[in-house]
Write an enzyme that holds these catalytic residues in place. Structure first.
Site, mmCIF file in Angstrom:
data_model
loop_
_atom_site.group_PDB
_atom_site.id
_atom_site.type_symbol
_atom_site.label_atom_id
_atom_site.label_comp_id
_atom_site.label_asym_id
_atom_site.label_seq_id
_atom_site.Cartn_x
_atom_site.Cartn_y
_atom_site.Cartn_z
ATOM 1 N N ASP A 142 0.828 -1.096 -0.048
ATOM 2 C CA ASP A 142 0.106 0.211 0.016
ATOM 3 C C ASP A 142 0.683 1.260 0.078
ATOM 4 O OD1 ASP A 142 -2.466 -1.602 0.074
ATOM 5 O OD2 ASP A 142 -2.330 -1.734 2.485
ATOM 6 N N ARG A 143 0.084 2.423 -0.308
ATOM 7 C CA ARG A 143 1.104 3.598 -0.703
ATOM 8 C C ARG A 143 1.325 4.071 0.757
ATOM 9 N NH1 ARG A 143 -1.834 9.114 -2.702
ATOM 10 N NH2 ARG A 143 -0.182 10.653 -2.611
#
Length: 206
Positions: A67-68
């Site tokens: 995930d970012r």
């Protein structure tokens, strides 16, 4: 009355079966320490940071996602078969995360995590969960926002699934919101001493 014979039905042309892709002449496997706030892709139309800002190796692509707002180990390869082996859930490749959570986990909460909490897309598989001391990590940019009145704790969590934002949803489900998440291991591959944005070539074994 003589009937005019119908013309024979034409069969739909059969699609040619795709031949399995040949392995690359020089298979490559790269370990990257993905920094916080970086997308797990090489392009973005909105000007956000991507893998292109850190990895200049042509022809490689991520084997899985991170995930970012998560950090740590990301594997990239130019070998489709290796990519499938890393990402396919049937191989149940263990992935280990160091997770900073809000609060101090009780034995009941740890037991719930280990058993596999119920999420909105069904129960998770059992996980390995161990309380750990705060690891010696690089400072996150921007820093984690803390609530002064609430203590934080660190857990080492190993899962064998790859659902969307799974670890964050697991800790939230038992009342321990995740503040910081760093992946440190995928199968036998480890983050080791890589700093944010650094990458290294890994040896390939059969």
């Amino acid at each position: 009355m003589k009937q005019t014979p119908r013309p024979p039905r034409s069969r739909a042309p059969q699609r040619a079966r795709r031949k399995p892709a040949l392995p690359p002449a020089e298979p490559r496997l790269i370990a990257l320490n993905k920094p916080f706030d970086v997308l797990t892709q090489f392009t973005d139309g909105d000007g956000r940071a991507t893998l292109r800002d850190f990895v200049s190796v042509p022809g490689v692509y991520p084997a899985g996602r991170l995930d970012r707002d998560s950090e740590g180990l990301l594997l990239l390869t130019n070998d489709g078969r290796l990519q499938a082996r890393i990402t396919d859930p049937k191989h149940k490749l263990p992935k280990t995360y160091w997770v900073q959570v809000e609060g101090e986990p009780s034995e009941q909460q740890l037991a719930q995590l280990r058993a596999g909490p119920e999420l909105n897309d069904g129960p998770t598989r059992p996980a390995e969960v161990t309380p750990i001391d705060e690891p010696d990590l690089w400072p996150r940019n921007p820093p984690v926002r803390f609530r002064k009145s609430v203590p934080t704790s660190w857990l080492a969590i190993t899962i064998r699934e790859g659902r969307n934002r799974q670890v964050r949803r697991m800790t939230a489900a038992v009342g321990l919101p995740t503040l910081r998440l760093v992946r440190v291991r995928i199968g036998d591959w480890q983050l080791a001493d890589l700093q944010p944005g650094q990458w290294q070539e890994l040896p390939l074994t059969d």
